[in-house]
Design an enzyme around this catalytic site. Structure first.
Site, mmCIF file in Angstrom:
data_model
loop_
_atom_site.group_PDB
_atom_site.id
_atom_site.type_symbol
_atom_site.label_atom_id
_atom_site.label_comp_id
_atom_site.label_asym_id
_atom_site.label_seq_id
_atom_site.Cartn_x
_atom_site.Cartn_y
_atom_site.Cartn_z
ATOM 1 N N LYS A 116 13.740 13.071 1.187
ATOM 2 C CA LYS A 116 13.339 13.075 2.587
ATOM 3 C C LYS A 116 11.872 13.445 2.693
ATOM 4 O O LYS A 116 11.406 14.167 1.798
ATOM 5 C CB LYS A 116 14.191 14.026 3.424
ATOM 6 C CG LYS A 116 14.408 15.440 2.889
ATOM 7 C CD LYS A 116 13.296 16.376 2.526
ATOM 8 C CE LYS A 116 12.268 16.777 3.487
ATOM 9 N NZ LYS A 116 11.251 17.738 2.925
ATOM 10 N N TYR A 201 14.593 18.571 9.101
ATOM 11 C CA TYR A 201 15.894 19.261 9.030
ATOM 12 C C TYR A 201 16.386 19.624 10.431
ATOM 13 O O TYR A 201 17.582 19.616 10.700
ATOM 14 C CB TYR A 201 15.784 20.536 8.195
ATOM 15 C CG TYR A 201 15.575 20.292 6.731
ATOM 16 C CD1 TYR A 201 16.654 20.055 5.887
ATOM 17 C CD2 TYR A 201 14.307 20.293 6.181
ATOM 18 C CE1 TYR A 201 16.468 19.828 4.531
ATOM 19 C CE2 TYR A 201 14.103 20.071 4.826
ATOM 20 C CZ TYR A 201 15.186 19.833 4.008
ATOM 21 O OH TYR A 201 15.002 19.601 2.671
HETATM 22 P P1 NDP Z 1 5.631 18.389 -6.015
HETATM 23 O O1 NDP Z 1 4.212 18.362 -5.609
HETATM 24 O O2 NDP Z 1 6.153 19.630 -6.628
HETATM 25 O O3 NDP Z 1 5.933 17.203 -7.029
HETATM 26 C C1 NDP Z 1 5.569 15.874 -6.759
HETATM 27 C C2 NDP Z 1 5.401 15.149 -8.077
HETATM 28 O O4 NDP Z 1 5.052 13.790 -7.784
HETATM 29 C C3 NDP Z 1 4.240 15.663 -8.949
HETATM 30 O O5 NDP Z 1 4.607 16.744 -9.765
HETATM 31 C C4 NDP Z 1 3.870 14.430 -9.761
HETATM 32 O O6 NDP Z 1 4.770 14.350 -10.843
HETATM 33 C C5 NDP Z 1 4.203 13.276 -8.825
HETATM 34 N N1 NDP Z 1 3.008 12.687 -8.212
HETATM 35 C C6 NDP Z 1 2.624 11.391 -8.360
HETATM 36 N N2 NDP Z 1 1.497 11.146 -7.699
HETATM 37 C C7 NDP Z 1 1.131 12.299 -7.108
HETATM 38 C C8 NDP Z 1 0.021 12.665 -6.291
HETATM 39 N N3 NDP Z 1 -0.916 11.781 -5.922
HETATM 40 N N4 NDP Z 1 -0.072 13.941 -5.884
HETATM 41 C C9 NDP Z 1 0.875 14.843 -6.227
HETATM 42 N N5 NDP Z 1 1.949 14.538 -6.979
HETATM 43 C C10 NDP Z 1 2.073 13.285 -7.440
HETATM 44 O O7 NDP Z 1 6.465 17.987 -4.728
HETATM 45 P P2 NDP Z 1 7.999 18.279 -4.452
HETATM 46 O O8 NDP Z 1 8.779 18.081 -5.679
HETATM 47 O O9 NDP Z 1 8.131 19.565 -3.732
HETATM 48 O O10 NDP Z 1 8.330 17.120 -3.380
HETATM 49 C C11 NDP Z 1 8.615 15.798 -3.784
HETATM 50 C C12 NDP Z 1 9.493 15.121 -2.721
HETATM 51 O O11 NDP Z 1 10.687 15.846 -2.602
HETATM 52 C C13 NDP Z 1 8.877 15.082 -1.330
HETATM 53 O O12 NDP Z 1 9.212 13.881 -0.697
HETATM 54 C C14 NDP Z 1 9.529 16.238 -0.613
HETATM 55 O O13 NDP Z 1 9.621 16.054 0.788
HETATM 56 C C15 NDP Z 1 10.893 16.258 -1.249
HETATM 57 N N6 NDP Z 1 11.486 17.597 -1.256
HETATM 58 C C16 NDP Z 1 12.745 17.732 -0.790
HETATM 59 C C17 NDP Z 1 13.334 18.959 -0.746
HETATM 60 C C18 NDP Z 1 14.726 19.077 -0.280
HETATM 61 O O14 NDP Z 1 15.191 20.196 -0.106
HETATM 62 N N7 NDP Z 1 15.452 17.982 -0.106
HETATM 63 C C19 NDP Z 1 12.620 20.159 -1.144
HETATM 64 C C20 NDP Z 1 11.303 19.916 -1.709
HETATM 65 C C21 NDP Z 1 10.777 18.658 -1.731
HETATM 66 P P3 NDP Z 1 4.270 13.878 -12.304
HETATM 67 O O15 NDP Z 1 3.283 14.922 -12.755
HETATM 68 O O16 NDP Z 1 5.509 13.843 -13.099
HETATM 69 O O17 NDP Z 1 3.630 12.532 -12.128
#
Ligand code: NDP
Length: 352
Positions: A116, A201
Site C-alpha cells: 500500500k 489506514y
Molecule cells: P524502505 O525505504 O525501507 O525500502 C524500500 C526499498 O526499495 C529500498 O531498501 C530499496 O531496496 C528499494 N528501492 C529501489 N529504488 C529506491 C529508491 N529510489 N529509493 C529508496 N529505495 C529504493 O521502505 P519500506 O520498506 O518501509 O516501504 C516499502 C513499501 O512498503 C512502501 O510502499 C510502503 O508504503 C510499504 N510499507 C507498508 C507497510 C505496511 O504495514 N503494510 C509498512 C511499511 C512500508 P534495494 O536496496 O533492495 O534496492
C-alpha cells in the site's frame, strides 16, 4: 456434497507445493516484516529477490540459499519470465515504482502482491489492474489489517450494526517518519506525504467499518513544522468524510509524533482500538454503557503471516485474492486519496 469434498481435497493437495515468491525491494518492510512471515509460511517459499543493492542481494542469496538465476535487479527484472521457481512477486518498493514493476511482473506471467498504497494515482492503479487482468495473473494489495482479528471484529460490529448504526468514527495514525532525505518525503517517489503513507489506514477503516464508500470529503493540510523536511510532501493532514447513511468521519495522518487510535461511536456502544494501525500488539475496548467497559479480548498474531497464509491458501488453490485485498480495493482508496488532496488544495468539499 461429494463434489465439495473432492474439491477440498484437491485444494489441500495443490497447496502442499509451496508458491515461489520473489521479494522486490529489500528495505524495512521486506526484511523485517515479510521475510519473517515467509520463514513461518505453509504456503510460500522465498525463491528470488530483486534488489538494486548488490551487497544485500549477496547476503540474502546466501541466507536463503537462492539460485543465481533468481537474483535480479531493476534493470534486468524482465528476465523473471525465465524463472519458473518464481510464481509471484511481492513489491516492497517506494510507492511510485509499484505500477511499473506490477505491470512488468504481470507481463512475465507472475502473480503480484503490491504494498500500500498500490500506486500514486488513479491512472496507474487502473493500468495495474488491467495489466494483471490481461495477463491472467492475480493482483493483491498488502492490506495487512484486513487479515487481522481486531479489525475484522470492529468491521463486523459496524457493518452488522451489532451495537446500532455507527454515527461517528475518529481515526488517527501518525508516526515519526525519521530523517529528511528519504523517499517518503520525496513527492516523485512517494506520491504524497502522511496521507499516502499512513492516512490510507484511516480511510480503509472508515470504509470497512461502515461497509460504504464516502460521498464527500473536506481536508486541511497541517501547519508546516519544518519547511526543509516538508518542502515536497505534507507532514500532516486532517480530513472529514461523509458516508451515505450519515456516518461522519474525522481523521488525521502525520509524520511527526506517534499517535495510533481508532474510535467508533455507534447508537448503543463506543468501541476503540489503541494501538490500532501499527504492527501491534493491538488492543481495544468496548463500552456498552457508562459502567460497562470490557476489553476486546483477541489474540495478537503476526499481521504479515496472517495475510500471507490467507493469500497463499487462495492463490495456491486457484482462487483470486479476496475483494478486500484486491486491486479494485486499492483503486477505491486511490480515488479517495486524490479527492482528499484536491479538497485540501482547494478548500472545497469534494464529492466522489
Ligand atoms: P524502505 O525505504 O525501507 O525500502 C524500500 C526499498 O526499495 C529500498 O531498501 C530499496 O531496496 C528499494 N528501492 C529501489 N529504488 C529506491 C529508491 N529510489 N529509493 C529508496 N529505495 C529504493 O521502505 P519500506 O520498506 O518501509 O516501504 C516499502 C513499501 O512498503 C512502501 O510502499 C510502503 O508504503 C510499504 N510499507 C507498508 C507497510 C505496511 O504495514 N503494510 C509498512 C511499511 C512500508 P534495494 O536496496 O533492495 O534496492
Amino acid at each position: 456434497m461429494r463434489q465439495a469434498k473432492v474439491s477440498k481435497e484437491r485444494d489441500i493437495a495443490v497447496s502442499k507445493k509451496k508458491l515461489g515468491l520473489a521479494l522486490v525491494g529489500l528495505g524495512h518492510y521486506a526484511t523485517d516484516r515479510i521475510a519473517p512471515a515467509l520463514q513461518n509460511s505453509q504456503f510460500w517459499k522465498l525463491t528470488g529477490i530483486v534488489s538494486g543493492s548488490p551487497d544485500k542481494a549477496a547476503q540474502w542469496q546466501k541466507e536463503w540459499n537462492l539460485a543465481q538465476d533468481n537474483i535480479l535487479n531493476y534493470e534486468n527484472f524482465d528476465r523473471i519470465v525465465d524463472c519458473p521457481d518464481i510464481d509471484a512477486v511481492y513489491i516492497c518498493l517506494p510507492n511510485s515504482m509499484h505500477a511499473d514493476f506490477t505491470i512488468r511482473a504481470a507481463k512475465a506471467g507472475k502473480h503480484v502482491i503490491v504494498e500500500k498504497p498500490m500506486a500514486t494515482n488513479i491512472a496507474d492503479a487502473e493500468r495495474m489492474i488491467e495489466a494483471c487482468r490481461a495477463a491472467g495473473v492475480h493482483l493483491a494489495v498488502g492490506y495487512r489489517l484486513r487479515f487481522n482479528r481486531f479489525h475484522r471484529q470492529i468491521a463486523e460490529w459496524g457493518r452488522n450494526k451489532t451495537y446500532g448504526k455507527v454515527d461517528y468514527i475518529n481515526a488517527i495514525f501518525s508516526i515519526n517518519v525519521g530523517e529528511p532525505g528519504q523517499w517518503r518525503l520525496n513527492q516523485t517517489l512517494s506520491g504524497g506525504g502522511a496521507l499516502m503513507d499512513v492516512g490510507i489506514y484511516c480511510i480503509q477503516a472508515a470504509r470497512y467499518v461502515t461497509g460504504e464508500e464516502p460521498v464527500s470529503v473536506k481536508a486541511q493540510f497541517g501547519p508546516v513544522v519544518d519547511t526543509e523536511k516538508y518542502a515536497e510532501v505534507e507532514g500532516s493532514i486532517s480530513w472529514q468524510m461523509k458516508f451515505p447513511r450519515g456516518t461522519y468521519v474525522t481523521a488525521y495522518a502525520g509524520f511527526e509524533h506517534y499517535i495510533d487510535e481508532l474510535c467508533i461511536r455507534a447508537e448503543k456502544a463506543f468501541y476503540k482500538l489503541e494501538s490500532a494501525f501499527s504492527y501491534g500488539p493491538l488492543s481495544g475496548i468496548l463500552r456498552t454503557d457508562e459502567d460497562h467497559i470490557q476489553p476486546i479480548d483477541l489474540p495478537n498474531e503476526h499481521h504479515q503471516l496472517m495475510q500471507m497464509e490467507e493469500l497463499g491458501q487462495l492463490i495456491s488453490s486457484g482462487h483470486p485474492p479476496p475483494d478486500y485485498a484486491s486491486g479494485q480495493e486499492g483503486l477505491s482508496d486511490m480515488k479517495i486519496i486524490e479527492a482528499i488532496y484536491k479538497a485540501a488544495e482547494t478548500g472545497e468539499e469534494i464529492y466522489l
